[in-house]
Write a protein that holds these residues in place. Structure first.
Motif, PDB file in Angstrom:
ATOM      1  N   ALA A   1      -0.364  -6.059 -14.087  1.00 25.75           N
ATOM      2  CA  ALA A   1       0.827  -5.933 -14.920  1.00 25.75           C
ATOM      3  C   ALA A   1       2.096  -6.043 -14.086  1.00 25.75           C
ATOM      4  N   ALA A   2       2.053  -5.526 -12.851  1.00 29.07           N
ATOM      5  CA  ALA A   2       3.254  -5.511 -12.025  1.00 29.07           C
ATOM      6  C   ALA A   2       3.390  -6.770 -11.180  1.00 29.07           C
ATOM      7  N   LEU A   3       2.416  -7.673 -11.291  1.00 30.48           N
ATOM      8  CA  LEU A   3       2.381  -8.813 -10.380  1.00 30.48           C
ATOM      9  C   LEU A   3       3.684  -9.624 -10.333  1.00 30.48           C
ATOM     10  N   PRO A   4       4.277  -9.964 -11.484  1.00 26.04           N
ATOM     11  CA  PRO A   4       5.512 -10.747 -11.397  1.00 26.04           C
ATOM     12  C   PRO A   4       6.596 -10.017 -10.617  1.00 26.04           C
ATOM     13  N   GLY A   5       6.731  -8.738 -10.875  1.00 25.63           N
ATOM     14  CA  GLY A   5       7.756  -7.970 -10.159  1.00 25.63           C
ATOM     15  C   GLY A   5       7.491  -7.956  -8.675  1.00 25.63           C
ATOM     16  N   ILE A   6       6.218  -7.763  -8.304  1.00 27.35           N
ATOM     17  CA  ILE A   6       5.883  -7.725  -6.878  1.00 27.35           C
ATOM     18  C   ILE A   6       6.087  -9.093  -6.246  1.00 27.35           C
ATOM     19  N   ALA A   7       5.700 -10.137  -6.979  1.00 22.52           N
ATOM     20  CA  ALA A   7       5.865 -11.494  -6.432  1.00 22.52           C
ATOM     21  C   ALA A   7       7.341 -11.795  -6.202  1.00 22.52           C
ATOM     22  N   GLY A   8       8.174 -11.406  -7.179  1.00 23.88           N
ATOM     23  CA  GLY A   8       9.614 -11.600  -7.004  1.00 23.88           C
ATOM     24  C   GLY A   8      10.111 -10.871  -5.772  1.00 23.88           C
ATOM     25  N   GLY A   9       9.633  -9.651  -5.591  1.00 25.35           N
ATOM     26  CA  GLY A   9      10.035  -8.868  -4.425  1.00 25.35           C
ATOM     27  C   GLY A   9       9.611  -9.537  -3.127  1.00 25.35           C
ATOM     28  N   LEU A  10       8.395 -10.099  -3.124  1.00 24.61           N
ATOM     29  CA  LEU A  10       7.920 -10.761  -1.901  1.00 24.61           C
ATOM     30  C   LEU A  10       8.778 -11.988  -1.589  1.00 24.61           C
TER      31      LEU A  10
ATOM     32  N   THR B   1      -7.668   1.878 -11.882  1.00 20.90           N
ATOM     33  CA  THR B   1      -6.466   1.694 -12.687  1.00 20.90           C
ATOM     34  C   THR B   1      -5.465   0.798 -11.959  1.00 20.90           C
ATOM     35  N   VAL B   2      -5.281   1.075 -10.665  1.00 20.89           N
ATOM     36  CA  VAL B   2      -4.338   0.266  -9.882  1.00 20.89           C
ATOM     37  C   VAL B   2      -4.789  -1.190  -9.852  1.00 20.89           C
ATOM     38  N   LYS B   3      -6.087  -1.374  -9.529  1.00 15.29           N
ATOM     39  CA  LYS B   3      -6.562  -2.725  -9.282  1.00 15.29           C
ATOM     40  C   LYS B   3      -6.629  -3.538 -10.580  1.00 15.29           C
ATOM     41  N   ASN B   4      -7.107  -2.928 -11.642  1.00 18.18           N
ATOM     42  CA  ASN B   4      -7.365  -3.708 -12.850  1.00 18.18           C
ATOM     43  C   ASN B   4      -6.227  -3.732 -13.840  1.00 18.18           C
ATOM     44  N   VAL B   5      -5.383  -2.711 -13.832  1.00 16.96           N
ATOM     45  CA  VAL B   5      -4.339  -2.640 -14.847  1.00 16.96           C
ATOM     46  C   VAL B   5      -2.934  -2.742 -14.244  1.00 16.96           C
ATOM     47  N   LEU B   6      -2.648  -1.874 -13.251  1.00 17.30           N
ATOM     48  CA  LEU B   6      -1.260  -1.805 -12.777  1.00 17.30           C
ATOM     49  C   LEU B   6      -0.854  -3.029 -11.976  1.00 17.30           C
ATOM     50  N   LEU B   7      -1.694  -3.413 -10.999  1.00 19.36           N
ATOM     51  CA  LEU B   7      -1.304  -4.556 -10.169  1.00 19.36           C
ATOM     52  C   LEU B   7      -1.155  -5.832 -10.995  1.00 19.36           C
TER      53      LEU B   7
ATOM     54  N   PHE C   1       0.832  -1.208   0.000  1.00 21.49           N
ATOM     55  CA  PHE C   1       0.000   0.000   0.000  1.00 21.49           C
ATOM     56  C   PHE C   1       0.865   1.256   0.000  1.00 21.49           C
ATOM     57  N   THR C   2       1.989   1.191   0.704  1.00 13.28           N
ATOM     58  CA  THR C   2       2.905   2.334   0.671  1.00 13.28           C
ATOM     59  C   THR C   2       3.367   2.596  -0.759  1.00 13.28           C
ATOM     60  N   ALA C   3       3.768   1.531  -1.445  1.00 14.09           N
ATOM     61  CA  ALA C   3       4.249   1.698  -2.816  1.00 14.09           C
ATOM     62  C   ALA C   3       3.149   2.252  -3.709  1.00 14.09           C
ATOM     63  N   ILE C   4       1.922   1.701  -3.566  1.00 14.94           N
ATOM     64  CA  ILE C   4       0.812   2.185  -4.399  1.00 14.94           C
ATOM     65  C   ILE C   4       0.589   3.671  -4.158  1.00 14.94           C
TER      66      ILE C   4
ATOM     67  N   SER D   1      10.027  -0.806  -1.626  1.00 14.66           N
ATOM     68  CA  SER D   1      10.864  -0.299  -2.719  1.00 14.66           C
ATOM     69  C   SER D   1      10.816  -1.240  -3.920  1.00 14.66           C
ATOM     70  N   LEU D   2      10.706  -2.547  -3.683  1.00 12.57           N
ATOM     71  CA  LEU D   2      10.609  -3.453  -4.835  1.00 12.57           C
ATOM     72  C   LEU D   2       9.253  -3.322  -5.527  1.00 12.57           C
ATOM     73  N   ALA D   3       8.186  -3.151  -4.732  1.00  9.99           N
ATOM     74  CA  ALA D   3       6.865  -2.965  -5.337  1.00  9.99           C
ATOM     75  C   ALA D   3       6.808  -1.633  -6.074  1.00  9.99           C
ATOM     76  N   ASP D   4       7.462  -0.632  -5.495  1.00  8.41           N
ATOM     77  CA  ASP D   4       7.564   0.680  -6.130  1.00  8.41           C
ATOM     78  C   ASP D   4       8.217   0.543  -7.508  1.00  8.41           C
ATOM     79  N   ASP D   5       9.362  -0.145  -7.544  1.00  4.62           N
ATOM     80  CA  ASP D   5      10.043  -0.360  -8.829  1.00  4.62           C
ATOM     81  C   ASP D   5       9.124  -1.061  -9.822  1.00  4.62           C
ATOM     82  N   ALA D   6       8.438  -2.109  -9.336  1.00  5.19           N
ATOM     83  CA  ALA D   6       7.597  -2.896 -10.238  1.00  5.19           C
ATOM     84  C   ALA D   6       6.458  -2.050 -10.792  1.00  5.19           C
ATOM     85  N   LEU D   7       5.818  -1.257  -9.914  1.00  4.91           N
ATOM     86  CA  LEU D   7       4.697  -0.425 -10.386  1.00  4.91           C
ATOM     87  C   LEU D   7       5.199   0.651 -11.345  1.00  4.91           C
ATOM     88  N   ARG D   8       6.376   1.199 -11.028  1.00  3.95           N
ATOM     89  CA  ARG D   8       6.913   2.257 -11.867  1.00  3.95           C
ATOM     90  C   ARG D   8       7.329   1.729 -13.237  1.00  3.95           C
TER      91      ARG D   8
END
Lengths: 427, 459, 289
Positions: B363-372, B355-361, B251-254, B328-335
């Motif tokens: 699209a960024a899911l692999p990056g966020i998952a890697g970060g997790l 936009t966040v829920k349907n498009v960005l998340l 949520f911070t990253a979003i 910071s990893l989620a931030d990178d992924a969303l950016r």
């Protein structure tokens, strides 16, 4: 073609649209609120953390002292054998001076006000100035831990007697001394210039600071040249093939290996196989350098990458060899970035604790190390030792030690930011 | 002595540089442009020959001298000293001898011990002098050899550059050597451990009481090395940490990427970096001093029995520690999601949240998952917080209010203090270390691969 | 006219007109009816845009005719895209951007605080320079707008909307067998038509197109141009383009921007055959650009 689909936002009755919109905006506001909430939590926790440390630690930066007048009588002190003299008796006479006209009992209680090591303070003062024999010595002696707490108000006089660490009589004895105006609370230089001790009132960080300094020096001396050389090779010379791929993946993974595993490596290889001494800053520095190496390689490669290829081409076009191009042009231009990254890497190494525990840098050592091979602690391990100590006085000192460590870290990072802003250029 | 030797190496190398350079200058004066290399390269060539072999020799000597002398000494000890000493206890005997030699003694040492101590001290002095003499000889010989090779056609630059290339390759191999060192040392000690305790017991046993094996009669097969409760405890604490950190971090990253203005971001990001830069020992102290008592107080207020070193305290504080990591990893992924996606959605009349829920998340899911995954690996390997705030006793327990122990806690407790490399108690730490290394390595490899693939997708 | 026919027709046309530059004006005169019959619903008055302290647009006033194609032309950096993004308030997403002046749709000021930007963007859709389908299936891409705006009452409703939108965008026959495969797997031209289908799925009144063909090859460009021509029966279209030929081919009204100012506007035919301003003439004849 006619417009078959009648569905359009503008065709909708206004109240339906408004209701739906309200719902959607509520969801939007909710997400925003979650975000603000998350940031508040993170920032708030940092605030609580720092507040705890500052509130818990600031009092350790002062130390209660008692001014005592010690008669250095020749019957107790032998000018020819100062070390073997009866310093205990000297201290007893000094305590008598604190309680003029008081009973033996009060004096007995009062002796506890001074730190246990008082006799050594007196001895060292007289050894430093032998002409004092036969005269009197006025010395500011650190008060022992409970009285220090009493003076600072940490120990609450209003608590019932059985729930505090000093009895009413002990407090009364202290009050006699305080009424004479002999109690002071100057800045606690001992925190920086003394080494560790069992007694909180005279325990300090000098051993840990020197140990950390040595370990960081070793870490720098190894990881800086090796890291830069490896980065130059991988970035500028290495062919792109399977082997360099393996090295690259390996470096990235090494950066994420838990620090304690490096401690196991240090224990098994440096101590067990090479037989290097336990607790030595040399070994600590070597382990830390292995951990810092990936960081330095990664930042150096990024710094090299950011130097535009046109510079390389220009120098190559002048007939410089590839080595000359890198040594004369690329490396100097990349240096600010490399230095910044190195300082940040060293700051991380300074805060690293777990691997140092495994190679024994958490021993109880009462003097600063004289060299890289001597047993020593480091700042973070000293914090760990103090955090584990039962004496109340060490709680404040642990917080103070953490503040000192954070001070070093902030300084290093500030230098890194300063370097980045002053020296780094954007292309 | 050692400082003097290193100074000698540096001074002689510098001298060699000047000698070589003046030779180079002479070639240039005599032969002009026909000289292959600049004078400085001639100097560097001789200096490398003088300094490097000697330095390598001294470092190797220092590394090996200790164990060589130890072995020679053990071989030469009179039977009066070695009789009845178990092979594994030899290291204790050795340290006794060394302590005697430097004057740290408890009571009067036996004459044999004194003699051995004298021998040890004498050999050390001899070895020191021998190293000095050999190093000097190497420097002189190598320097002479290098100097005789110089002439105006000599390709000094090529040689120096070849040396530099070699040095750089050597340095980039150190990373590999480190990894190999980790693997070899962990595997070797673990194999020794598994020769004493069967692997099946270690991996599937439910009872972990390593401390009792100190008593010699209980060394093997006491049933005390079942590591399942330790693994379970690690999992419990890491899960608590992830449960705390994941929502806060994401949520911070979003908020920072999608909602906040630049000014807010410029304030919040450095604060999060501070949170990431705080040493873990500080978090550990915070957990013990503030969080654990608070949780205990709250627990007793609500009527729960709460352990003073509850998993919740250690895991919660560990969660605080990995918040900045995840954000910071989620931030990178969303950016990294292209601006055109964002514009496309907003231009359709979507709100930020949609936009966040349907498009960005998505699209960024692999990056966020890697970060997790990286964050989870860090939580599993984190040491200081749990050493200070978690328990020591292993129990099959997933109650977050109870005390559990972790792999890293056990490694530290088993290895702090006297470490003899012959009993299962010490070796168990290496077996745990091996498990830790393998698990975190797998997580890291998977995570880094996902993150890298994800970055390539949008580059 | 069926969609398949139109697509084929476009392909045929591209063979003759798209690669050729000299024939374009002649082509346009044949196909385009007069503009002035259509009343303007979208009007801009004295619009100025600032990025921080830098002014990007100076007092632009223009009327956009309904159910016709209006093109904005001009050299790069002239403010034409900036102005386009003002019309559905996409500039709101840029922090430092300030917009002065009035833009009205049916006499309602778009920058009025009572106006809802989310609904505005559903009424004024937008197609971007680079095709930007979401990383979802073709179906989900088109269904996205109706879903978030709550336009479909049932699943069949939604399917109908998606199908009719894809048909209007001339894409349905090409993708009807793979509606659930990712939209990013289509070719560039198909992706752009998918984006157009996505935009019209919410039934907008105005469609803004920001250089919709600049990332496409000539054949795909021709198909899109044909599609634009068809869409103007139902929609008001504003297109930004750097290609004068394209402006001449598809638009009925043209506005020429230069250095943030609107230099000249009028029926496309007039601008290209008889520019009143010297700058316009210089641009059209290729002396500035």
């Amino acid at each position: 073609m006619t417009d078959t689909s009648a569905v359009s936002v503008s065709d909708r009755p206004a109240d339906v649209a408004a209701r739906l919109r309200k719902k959607r905006y509520a969801a939007d506001r909710r997400l925003r609120a979650y975000g603000i909430g998350a940031i508040t939590v993170a920032v708030g926790l940092l605030g609580i953390l720092i507040a705890t440390l500052v509130l818990g630690g600031y009092q350790a930066f002062t130390q209660t002292h008692v001014r005592v007048t010690f008669p250095i009588s020749t019957q107790n002190v032998d000018a020819d054998d100062l070390r073997g003299s009866n310093w205990r008796a000297v201290v007893t006479e000094g305590v008598e001076n604190l309680f003029p006209g008081q009973s033996e009992e009060v004096r007995g209680l009062g002796a506890r006000i001074l730190t246990n090591n008082t006799q050594f303070f007196v001895r060292d003062a007289v050894i430093a100035n032998p002409s004092l024999v036969g005269e009197t010595l006025v010395l500011e002696v650190p008060a022992s831990d409970p009285y220090d707490q009493l003076n600072k108000g940490v120990l609450d006089r209003d608590l019932p007697e059985n729930r505090r660490r000093l009895t009413d009589e002990q407090i009364a004895a202290y009050d006699i001394v305080e009424e004479q105006g002999l109690v002071s609370r100057p800045f606690n230089w001992a925190l920086f210039f003394n080494a560790d001790s069992r007694f909180p009132e005279i325990a300090g960080l000098s051993g840990a600071i020197v140990g950390s300094f040595y370990a960081l020096m070793i870490c720098f001396v190894i990881s800086f040249p090796v890291g830069i050389a490896a980065a130059i090779y991988l970035e500028e010379f290495a062919p792109r093939n399977r082997y360099t791929d393996i090295i690259e993946v390996n470096i990235n993974n090494l950066a994420a290996v838990p620090s304690i595993v490096f401690g196991l490596l240090g224990l098994a290889v440096f101590l067990q196989i090479f037989g290097l001494p336990r607790s030595a800053p040399l070994v600590g520095g070597m382990v830390l350098s292995l951990m810092t190496l990936p960081t330095i390689i990664i930042v150096t490669r990024n710094a090299l990458k950011s130097v535009p290829p046109s510079i390389r081409e220009a120098a190559l076009g002048m007939g410089a060899s590839k080595h000359q191009v890198i040594m004369h042009h690329v490396l100097p231009l990349a240096l600010p970035g490399i230095l910044t990254g190195t300082i940040i890497g060293l700051a991380q190494a300074l805060g690293e604790t777990a691997p140092l525990l495994l190679i024994g840098m958490n021993s109880f050592i009462t003097s600063p190390p004289g060299g890289v091979m001597e047993a020593s602690t480091a700042l973070p391990t000293q914090i760990f030792i103090w955090a584990d100590s039962p004496e109340r006085g060490f709680v404040a000192r642990t917080s103070a030690a953490i503040l000192v460590l954070l001070g070093f870290l902030i300084t290093m990072n500030a230098i890194a930011i300063f370097l980045r802003q002053r020296l780094e250029r954007t292309w | 002595m050692l400082g003097f030797l290193f100074t000698a190496i540096i001074v002689l190398s510098l001298a060699a540089f000047y000698v070589g350079r003046s030779a180079g200058n002479r070639f240039v004066a005599e032969n002009g442009p026909a000289t292959h290399s600049l004078a400085g390269y001639h100097g560097a060539f001789v200096a490398i020959w003088v300094g490097v072999p000697a330095l390598v020799l001294v470092l190797l000597w220092l590394l090996l001298q200790g164990s060589v002398i130890d072995n020679l000494l053990l071989a030469s000890l009179p039977p009066a000293l070695t009789d009845g000493v178990a092979p594994g206890r030899m290291s204790l005997l050795l340290s006794e001898i060394k302590n005697t030699a430097v004057g740290v003694t408890f009571g009067e040492p036996s004459p044999e011990l004194s003699a051995a101590a004298d021998t040890w001290a004498r050999w050390n002095v001899i070895a020191g002098w021998a190293m000095f003499v050999v190093a000097l000889a190497v420097m002189l010989l190598a320097g002479f050899f290098a100097y005789t090779r110089l002439n105006y056609r000599f390709r000094a630059r090529t040689n120096v550059e070849r040396f530099l290339s070699g040095f750089m390759i050597f340095c980039s191999l150190i990373a590999i050597v480190t990894t190999l060192g980790i693997i070899v040392s962990l595997v070797a000690e673990s194999l020794q451990f598994f020769s004493m305790v069967p692997p099946a017991e270690f991996f599937f046993g439910l009872n972990w009481e390593p401390q009792i094996s100190i008593r010699e009669d209980q060394i093997a097969g006491s049933g005390a090395f079942g590591a399942v409760p330790v693994f379970l405890g690690t999992l419990v604490i890491a899960s608590i940490a992830m449960i705390v950190a994941t929502p806060v971090g994401i949520f911070t990253a979003i908020y920072l990427v999608e909602y906040s203005g630049r000014r807010v971001r410029n304030v919040i990001k450095p604060i999060l970096e501070i949170l990431a830069g705080v040493p873990t020992v500080v978090y550990g102290f915070f957990a013990v001093l503030t969080v654990a008592p608070a949780i205990r107080e709250a627990g007793s207020l609500l009527g729960f029995a709460t352990s003073p070193n509850s998993a919740l305290a250690a895991g919660g504080v560990m969660g605080i520690m990995i918040i900045p990591f995840i954000s910071s990893l989620a931030d990178d992924a969303l950016r990294a999601v292209p601006q055109s996606m964002r514009d496309g959605s907003l231009a359709m009349g979507a709100t930020r949240a949609e936009t966040v829920k349907n498009v960005l998340l998505p699209a960024a899911l692999p990056g966020i998952a890697g970060g997790l995954l990286l964050a989870a690996s860090r939580a599993i390997g984190e040491t200081m917080i749990v050493v200070m705030a978690a328990g020591l006793i292993a129990s099959m327990n997933i109650n977050p209010l109870d005390s559990v122990t972790t792999v890293t806690v056990q490694i530290v407790t088993l290895l702090i203090g006297d470490t003899a490399f012959d009993n299962p108690k010490t070796l168990a730490a290496f077996a745990l270390g091996l498990v830790l290394f393998v698990v975190t390595l797998c997580l890291n490899v998977v995570a880094l691969t996902i993150v890298r693939k994800y970055r390539e997708q949008y580059e | 006219m069926s969609t398949t026919l139109s697509a084929r027709g476009a392909t045929d046309m591209s063979g003759t007109s798209a690669p050729s530059t000299t024939q374009a004006p002649a082509h346009q005169t044949v196909r385009v009816p007069m503009v002035d019959a259509n009343l303007p619903r979208l009007k801009a008055k004295d619009v100025s845009v600032f990025y921080g302290d830098k002014q990007a647009l100076y007092d632009v006033s223009i009327d956009v005719p309904e159910k016709a194609v209006t093109s904005f032309i001009g050299p790069s950096g002239c403010g034409k895209s900036t102005f386009l993004r003002c019309i559905n308030r996409m500039n709101d997403t840029i922090e430092s951007c300030r917009v002065l002046g009035d833009i009205t749709l049916d006499d309602q000021n778009l920058y009025d605080s009572s106006l809802d930007v989310v609904e505005l963007r559903a009424r004024i859709g937008m197609v971007f320079q680079k095709p930007n389908p979401f990383p979802k299936s073709i179906f989900e891409n088109v269904a996205y707008g109706p879903k978030i705006h709550g336009l479909a009452r049932s699943k069949t409703d939604l399917e109908e909307i998606v199908e009719s939108s894809l048909k209007k965008a001339g894409l349905f026959n090409e993708v009807k067998d793979r509606l659930h495969s990712p939209g990013t797997g289509l070719s560039g031209g198909q992706q752009q038509r998918l984006c157009i289908a996505r935009a019209i799925a919410v039934g907008p009144e105005v469609i803004l197109m920001d250089e919709p063909c600049s990332a496409l090859d000539p054949i795909a460009t021709a198909i899109i141009e044909e599609l634009i021509d068809e869409l103007r029966e139902n929609y008001t279209i504003v297109i930004v383009t750097h290609s004068m030929q394209q402006a001449a081919r598809v638009s009925q009204k043209t506005a020429f921007f230069h250095l943030g100012k609107l230099i000249e506007e009028g029926p496309t035919e007039g601008i290209f055959t008889n520019p009143r301003d010297k700058k316009t003439q210089d641009y059209i004849t290729g002396r500035i650009g």
